[in-house]
Design a protein around this motif. Structure first.
Motif, PDB file in Angstrom:
ATOM      1  N   ARG A  55      -6.418  27.137  61.545  1.00  8.90           N
ATOM      2  CA  ARG A  55      -7.882  27.096  61.573  1.00  8.90           C
ATOM      3  C   ARG A  55      -8.357  25.863  62.340  1.00  8.90           C
ATOM      4  NH1 ARG A  55      -8.447  28.248  56.668  1.00  8.90           N
ATOM      5  NH2 ARG A  55      -8.220  26.161  55.844  1.00  8.90           N
ATOM      6  N   LEU A  56      -7.726  24.718  62.097  1.00 11.49           N
ATOM      7  CA  LEU A  56      -8.103  23.497  62.810  1.00 11.49           C
ATOM      8  C   LEU A  56      -7.788  23.611  64.304  1.00 11.49           C
ATOM      9  CD1 LEU A  56      -6.910  20.855  60.199  1.00 11.49           C
ATOM     10  CD2 LEU A  56      -9.277  21.535  60.699  1.00 11.49           C
ATOM     11  N   GLU A  57      -6.692  24.249  64.632  1.00  7.17           N
ATOM     12  CA  GLU A  57      -6.339  24.466  66.039  1.00  7.17           C
ATOM     13  C   GLU A  57      -7.350  25.414  66.687  1.00  7.17           C
ATOM     14  OE1 GLU A  57      -2.451  25.720  68.724  1.00  7.17           O
ATOM     15  OE2 GLU A  57      -2.474  26.234  66.599  1.00  7.17           O
ATOM     16  N   PHE A  58      -7.706  26.489  65.998  1.00  4.31           N
ATOM     17  CA  PHE A  58      -8.693  27.452  66.490  1.00  4.31           C
ATOM     18  C   PHE A  58     -10.017  26.770  66.811  1.00  4.31           C
ATOM     19  CE2 PHE A  58     -12.290  30.248  65.367  1.00  4.31           C
ATOM     20  CZ  PHE A  58     -12.126  31.247  66.313  1.00  4.31           C
ATOM     21  N   ASN A  59     -10.393  25.801  65.991  1.00  3.88           N
ATOM     22  CA  ASN A  59     -11.663  25.090  66.164  1.00  3.88           C
ATOM     23  C   ASN A  59     -11.555  23.892  67.100  1.00  3.88           C
ATOM     24  OD1 ASN A  59     -13.819  26.374  64.451  1.00  3.88           O
ATOM     25  ND2 ASN A  59     -12.137  26.256  62.986  1.00  3.88           N
ATOM     26  N   GLY A  60     -10.392  23.679  67.693  1.00  2.00           N
ATOM     27  CA  GLY A  60     -10.231  22.608  68.676  1.00  2.00           C
ATOM     28  C   GLY A  60     -10.052  21.226  68.090  1.00  2.00           C
ATOM     29  N   LEU A  61      -9.746  21.134  66.798  1.00  2.00           N
ATOM     30  CA  LEU A  61      -9.618  19.836  66.142  1.00  2.00           C
ATOM     31  C   LEU A  61      -8.184  19.318  66.150  1.00  2.00           C
ATOM     32  CD1 LEU A  61     -11.909  20.587  63.079  1.00  2.00           C
ATOM     33  CD2 LEU A  61     -12.529  19.492  65.240  1.00  2.00           C
ATOM     34  N   VAL A  62      -7.238  20.238  66.293  1.00  2.00           N
ATOM     35  CA  VAL A  62      -5.816  19.910  66.233  1.00  2.00           C
ATOM     36  C   VAL A  62      -5.109  20.594  67.394  1.00  2.00           C
ATOM     37  CG1 VAL A  62      -3.720  20.392  64.889  1.00  2.00           C
ATOM     38  CG2 VAL A  62      -5.739  19.532  63.741  1.00  2.00           C
ATOM     39  N   GLU A  63      -4.106  19.903  67.920  1.00  2.00           N
ATOM     40  CA  GLU A  63      -3.266  20.481  68.965  1.00  2.00           C
ATOM     41  C   GLU A  63      -1.861  20.665  68.409  1.00  2.00           C
ATOM     42  OE1 GLU A  63      -2.231  19.656  73.618  1.00  2.00           O
ATOM     43  OE2 GLU A  63      -2.495  17.919  72.325  1.00  2.00           O
ATOM     44  N   TYR A  67       8.442  22.017  70.662  1.00  2.00           N
ATOM     45  CA  TYR A  67       9.486  21.434  71.500  1.00  2.00           C
ATOM     46  C   TYR A  67      10.671  22.387  71.566  1.00  2.00           C
ATOM     47  CZ  TYR A  67       6.765  17.187  70.935  1.00  2.00           C
ATOM     48  OH  TYR A  67       5.752  16.262  70.929  1.00  2.00           O
ATOM     49  N   ALA A  68      11.196  22.568  72.766  1.00  2.00           N
ATOM     50  CA  ALA A  68      12.342  23.464  72.977  1.00  2.00           C
ATOM     51  C   ALA A  68      13.618  22.733  72.594  1.00  2.00           C
ATOM     52  CB  ALA A  68      12.394  23.929  74.428  1.00  2.00           C
ATOM     53  N   GLU A  69      13.874  22.680  71.325  1.00  2.00           N
ATOM     54  CA  GLU A  69      15.057  22.015  70.787  1.00  2.00           C
ATOM     55  C   GLU A  69      15.745  22.957  69.813  1.00  2.00           C
ATOM     56  OE1 GLU A  69      13.551  18.551  68.818  1.00  2.00           O
ATOM     57  OE2 GLU A  69      13.002  17.554  70.676  1.00  2.00           O
ATOM     58  N   ALA A  70      16.937  22.609  69.439  1.00  2.00           N
ATOM     59  CA  ALA A  70      17.636  23.361  68.406  1.00  2.00           C
ATOM     60  C   ALA A  70      17.940  22.415  67.256  1.00  2.00           C
ATOM     61  CB  ALA A  70      18.925  23.964  68.961  1.00  2.00           C
ATOM     62  N   PRO A  71      17.370  22.599  66.101  1.00  2.00           N
ATOM     63  CA  PRO A  71      16.408  23.643  65.752  1.00  2.00           C
ATOM     64  C   PRO A  71      15.037  23.347  66.363  1.00  2.00           C
ATOM     65  CG  PRO A  71      16.702  22.148  63.906  1.00  2.00           C
ATOM     66  CD  PRO A  71      17.672  21.712  64.970  1.00  2.00           C
ATOM     67  N   PRO A  72      14.180  24.382  66.467  1.00  2.00           N
ATOM     68  CA  PRO A  72      12.843  24.178  67.038  1.00  2.00           C
ATOM     69  C   PRO A  72      12.051  23.142  66.245  1.00  2.00           C
ATOM     70  CG  PRO A  72      13.297  26.503  66.703  1.00  2.00           C
ATOM     71  CD  PRO A  72      14.409  25.747  66.058  1.00  2.00           C
ATOM     72  N   ARG A  73      11.249  22.393  66.950  1.00  2.00           N
ATOM     73  CA  ARG A  73      10.427  21.358  66.312  1.00  2.00           C
ATOM     74  C   ARG A  73       8.976  21.563  66.721  1.00  2.00           C
ATOM     75  NH1 ARG A  73       9.212  15.654  67.942  1.00  2.00           N
ATOM     76  NH2 ARG A  73      10.403  16.121  69.822  1.00  2.00           N
ATOM     77  N   VAL A  74       8.079  21.441  65.754  1.00  2.00           N
ATOM     78  CA  VAL A  74       6.643  21.587  65.994  1.00  2.00           C
ATOM     79  C   VAL A  74       5.949  20.365  65.414  1.00  2.00           C
ATOM     80  CG1 VAL A  74       4.591  22.953  65.455  1.00  2.00           C
ATOM     81  CG2 VAL A  74       6.738  24.100  65.919  1.00  2.00           C
ATOM     82  N   GLU A  75       4.968  19.847  66.142  1.00  2.00           N
ATOM     83  CA  GLU A  75       4.140  18.741  65.665  1.00  2.00           C
ATOM     84  C   GLU A  75       2.676  19.099  65.869  1.00  2.00           C
ATOM     85  OE1 GLU A  75       6.752  14.712  66.449  1.00  2.00           O
ATOM     86  OE2 GLU A  75       5.274  15.293  67.954  1.00  2.00           O
ATOM     87  N   TYR A  76       1.858  18.501  65.044  1.00  2.00           N
ATOM     88  CA  TYR A  76       0.408  18.671  65.148  1.00  2.00           C
ATOM     89  C   TYR A  76      -0.220  17.304  65.330  1.00  2.00           C
ATOM     90  CZ  TYR A  76       1.134  23.424  63.640  1.00  2.00           C
ATOM     91  OH  TYR A  76       1.548  24.725  63.571  1.00  2.00           O
ATOM     92  N   GLU A  77      -1.247  17.273  66.179  1.00  2.00           N
ATOM     93  CA  GLU A  77      -1.928  16.018  66.475  1.00  2.00           C
ATOM     94  C   GLU A  77      -3.417  16.291  66.617  1.00  2.00           C
ATOM     95  OE1 GLU A  77      -1.422  12.249  69.515  1.00  2.00           O
ATOM     96  OE2 GLU A  77      -0.595  14.185  70.096  1.00  2.00           O
ATOM     97  N   LEU A  78      -4.234  15.323  66.222  1.00  2.00           N
ATOM     98  CA  LEU A  78      -5.674  15.464  66.397  1.00  2.00           C
ATOM     99  C   LEU A  78      -6.035  15.439  67.868  1.00  2.00           C
ATOM    100  CD1 LEU A  78      -7.105  13.055  63.661  1.00  2.00           C
ATOM    101  CD2 LEU A  78      -6.985  15.560  63.589  1.00  2.00           C
ATOM    102  N   THR A  79      -7.002  16.249  68.229  1.00  2.00           N
ATOM    103  CA  THR A  79      -7.591  16.174  69.559  1.00  2.00           C
ATOM    104  C   THR A  79      -8.682  15.105  69.511  1.00  2.00           C
ATOM    105  OG1 THR A  79      -9.275  17.810  68.987  1.00  2.00           O
ATOM    106  CG2 THR A  79      -7.201  18.658  69.946  1.00  2.00           C
TER     107      THR A  79
END
Length: 114
Positions: A55-63, A67-79
């Protein structure tokens, strides 16, 4: 009058969800992985955190960054837009700190009309 497309109503709707402000505040120090966010927040399920981040990403508040790693890694950051909410969230938190006792006392005194 707060019309459906009113800018103030948009802001109220963004902060009406309990977890939106909590997650934005938790991201104030930089990017976080979902597991770390859950540790820092406490009391939020994986499902609710995922829904909130989307929801925060949809509203442009979070990005979201994957990352293409094994295992996959995801991070969230404020815009920049998300960071612009930090001051209002902090002000609201300060208000709550200073007035929580008054609100709870009013709740204790409340007697619904018959």
């Amino acid at each position: 009058m707060f019309l459906a497309d009113c800018q103030a109503r948009l802001a109220f709707d963004l902060m009406a969800n309990t977890w939106n402000a909590v997650v934005v505040w938790s991201l104030r120090h930089g990017p976080r992985r979902p597991g770390r966010l859950r540790e820092e927040i406490g009391g939020i399920s994986v499902k609710v955190l995922t829904e909130t981040l989307r929801r925060l990403e949809f509203n442009g508040l979070v990005e979201r960054r994957a990352y293409a790693e094994a295992p996959p890694r995801v991070e969230y950051e404020l815009t920049d837009l998300g960071r612009s909410l930090l001051a209002p969230i902090e002000a609201f938190g300060e208000w709550a700190f200073h007035h929580a006792d008054e609100v709870m006392a009013a709740q204790d005194r409340y007697e619904p009309a018959p």
